[in-house]
Design a protein around this motif. Structure first.
Motif, PDB file in Angstrom:
ATOM      1  N   LEU A   1      47.925  48.703   4.751  1.00  0.00           N
ATOM      2  CA  LEU A   1      49.060  49.073   5.594  1.00  0.00           C
ATOM      3  C   LEU A   1      50.114  49.837   4.799  1.00  0.00           C
ATOM      4  CD1 LEU A   1      50.256  46.289   8.029  1.00  0.00           C
ATOM      5  CD2 LEU A   1      50.910  48.679   8.119  1.00  0.00           C
ATOM      6  N   ILE A   2      50.426  49.328   3.618  1.00  0.00           N
ATOM      7  CA  ILE A   2      51.398  50.011   2.757  1.00  0.00           C
ATOM      8  C   ILE A   2      50.869  51.390   2.377  1.00  0.00           C
ATOM      9  CG2 ILE A   2      52.533  49.974   0.492  1.00  0.00           C
ATOM     10  CD1 ILE A   2      52.672  46.879   0.817  1.00  0.00           C
ATOM     11  N   LEU A   3      49.599  51.471   2.013  1.00  0.00           N
ATOM     12  CA  LEU A   3      49.007  52.772   1.669  1.00  0.00           C
ATOM     13  C   LEU A   3      49.094  53.761   2.837  1.00  0.00           C
ATOM     14  CD1 LEU A   3      45.842  51.839  -0.395  1.00  0.00           C
ATOM     15  CD2 LEU A   3      47.767  53.229  -1.157  1.00  0.00           C
ATOM     16  N   SER A   4      48.860  53.269   4.033  1.00  0.00           N
ATOM     17  CA  SER A   4      48.956  54.118   5.210  1.00  0.00           C
ATOM     18  C   SER A   4      50.367  54.681   5.367  1.00  0.00           C
ATOM     19  CB  SER A   4      48.575  53.316   6.454  1.00  0.00           C
ATOM     20  OG  SER A   4      48.878  54.029   7.625  1.00  0.00           O
ATOM     21  N   LEU A   5      51.360  53.846   5.131  1.00  0.00           N
ATOM     22  CA  LEU A   5      52.748  54.270   5.311  1.00  0.00           C
ATOM     23  C   LEU A   5      53.286  55.071   4.123  1.00  0.00           C
ATOM     24  CD1 LEU A   5      54.163  51.114   7.091  1.00  0.00           C
ATOM     25  CD2 LEU A   5      53.640  53.351   8.098  1.00  0.00           C
ATOM     26  N   VAL A   6      52.644  54.946   2.966  1.00  0.00           N
ATOM     27  CA  VAL A   6      53.045  55.771   1.821  1.00  0.00           C
ATOM     28  C   VAL A   6      52.740  57.233   2.146  1.00  0.00           C
ATOM     29  CG1 VAL A   6      52.383  56.377  -0.552  1.00  0.00           C
ATOM     30  CG2 VAL A   6      52.935  54.009   0.024  1.00  0.00           C
ATOM     31  N   GLN A   7      51.640  57.469   2.834  1.00  0.00           N
ATOM     32  CA  GLN A   7      51.247  58.833   3.217  1.00  0.00           C
ATOM     33  C   GLN A   7      52.307  59.474   4.104  1.00  0.00           C
ATOM     34  OE1 GLN A   7      47.407  58.614   5.090  1.00  0.00           O
ATOM     35  NE2 GLN A   7      46.566  57.404   3.421  1.00  0.00           N
ATOM     36  N   SER A   8      52.770  58.716   5.103  1.00  0.00           N
ATOM     37  CA  SER A   8      53.824  59.196   5.996  1.00  0.00           C
ATOM     38  C   SER A   8      54.306  58.046   6.870  1.00  0.00           C
ATOM     39  CB  SER A   8      53.315  60.337   6.885  1.00  0.00           C
ATOM     40  OG  SER A   8      52.342  59.860   7.772  1.00  0.00           O
ATOM     41  N   SER A   9      55.528  58.160   7.347  1.00  0.00           N
ATOM     42  CA  SER A   9      56.063  57.185   8.296  1.00  0.00           C
ATOM     43  C   SER A   9      55.263  57.301   9.586  1.00  0.00           C
ATOM     44  CB  SER A   9      57.530  57.474   8.575  1.00  0.00           C
ATOM     45  OG  SER A   9      58.269  57.410   7.374  1.00  0.00           O
ATOM     46  N   LYS A  10      55.086  56.163  10.269  1.00  0.00           N
ATOM     47  CA  LYS A  10      54.226  56.178  11.458  1.00  0.00           C
ATOM     48  C   LYS A  10      54.744  55.230  12.529  1.00  0.00           C
ATOM     49  CE  LYS A  10      49.923  57.219   9.053  1.00  0.00           C
ATOM     50  NZ  LYS A  10      50.310  57.285   7.665  1.00  0.00           N
ATOM     51  N   ARG A  11      54.292  55.493  13.748  1.00  0.00           N
ATOM     52  CA  ARG A  11      54.502  54.581  14.868  1.00  0.00           C
ATOM     53  C   ARG A  11      53.392  53.537  14.850  1.00  0.00           C
ATOM     54  NH1 ARG A  11      55.895  59.434  18.841  1.00  0.00           N
ATOM     55  NH2 ARG A  11      58.147  59.316  18.642  1.00  0.00           N
ATOM     56  N   PHE A  12      53.626  52.462  15.583  1.00  0.00           N
ATOM     57  CA  PHE A  12      52.683  51.346  15.657  1.00  0.00           C
ATOM     58  C   PHE A  12      51.277  51.828  16.002  1.00  0.00           C
ATOM     59  CE2 PHE A  12      50.556  47.769  17.604  1.00  0.00           C
ATOM     60  CZ  PHE A  12      50.966  46.679  16.864  1.00  0.00           C
ATOM     61  N   ASN A  13      51.141  52.620  17.072  1.00  0.00           N
ATOM     62  CA  ASN A  13      49.815  53.070  17.523  1.00  0.00           C
ATOM     63  C   ASN A  13      49.134  53.965  16.491  1.00  0.00           C
ATOM     64  OD1 ASN A  13      49.917  51.626  19.882  1.00  0.00           O
ATOM     65  ND2 ASN A  13      50.717  53.326  21.097  1.00  0.00           N
ATOM     66  N   GLU A  14      49.921  54.752  15.768  1.00  0.00           N
ATOM     67  CA  GLU A  14      49.342  55.605  14.722  1.00  0.00           C
ATOM     68  C   GLU A  14      48.756  54.750  13.599  1.00  0.00           C
ATOM     69  OE1 GLU A  14      51.976  59.622  14.581  1.00  0.00           O
ATOM     70  OE2 GLU A  14      53.051  57.766  14.118  1.00  0.00           O
ATOM     71  N   ILE A  15      49.478  53.697  13.247  1.00  0.00           N
ATOM     72  CA  ILE A  15      48.987  52.789  12.200  1.00  0.00           C
ATOM     73  C   ILE A  15      47.705  52.118  12.671  1.00  0.00           C
ATOM     74  CG2 ILE A  15      49.475  50.728  10.834  1.00  0.00           C
ATOM     75  CD1 ILE A  15      52.502  51.418  11.224  1.00  0.00           C
TER      76      ILE A  15
END
Length: 130
Positions: A37-51
Motif C-alpha cells: 500500500l505504501i509503495l502504491s502511494l509512493v508512486q502517486s497520491s490516489k483515491r480509494f478505488n485507484e488503490i
C-alpha cells in the motif's frame, strides 16, 4: 560480540534488543498489504478505488482498515476535498520515506528468494526426469 571467521554474532543483550525492535516494526507493518500500500502511494497520491484497482485481491473492508492503520501510524495522510461528490485522496507522509531502505532490502531479498525457489524447482524436475 562473538566473532567467527565469516561474521560477527551479536551477544545476548543485542539479540534481545534486536528482537524487541523487530517485533515493534512488525507490529506496525504487519500483514500482507501495508508495505504494498505504501509503495502504491509512493508512486502517486490516489483515491480509494485507484488503490484497490492497483492492489488486486484486497477487499474494500481490508483496504479501509489498512489505510486507517497507516494513517494512525503517520505513514499516510488522508486529504478530504470539498468537491461534489467529496474527493478523498491518500498520500504518503515524509515519515513513510524512512522505509525506503527497508523496502529496497526486502525487494532484493524477495527477488533472490524467488530465484532460489525457481532453481530448486528446476533441480527437482531434473532429478525426476533426469
Amino acid at each position: 560480540m562473538i566473532s567467527t571467521a565469516e561474521n560477527i554474532l551479536p551477544d545476548k543483550n543485542e539479540c534481545a534488543n534486536s528482537l524487541t525492535n523487530v517485533m515493534d516494526a512488525l507490529y506496525v507493518l504487519n500483514g500482507k498489504w501495508k508495505l504494498p500500500l505504501i509503495l502504491s502511494l509512493v508512486q502517486s497520491s490516489k483515491r480509494f478505488n485507484e488503490i484497490q484497482h492497483e492492489l488486486r485481491g484486497i477487499s474494500p473492508k481490508v483496504l479501509a482498515n489498512e489505510l486507517k492503520d497507516l494513517e494512525l501510524n503517520d505513514f499516510i495522510r488522508r486529504q478530504v476535498y470539498p468537491t461534489r461528490p467529496v474527493s478523498i485522496i491518500y498520500e504518503v507522509t515524509e515519515y513513510s520515506k524512512t522505509l525506503r531502505e527497508v523496502m529496497r532490502t526486502l525487494s532484493e531479498w524477495g527477488w533472490q528468494h524467488r530465484e532460489k525457489i525457481k532453481d530448486s524447482m528446476r533441480q527437482e524436475k531434473g532429478e525426476v526426469f533426469g
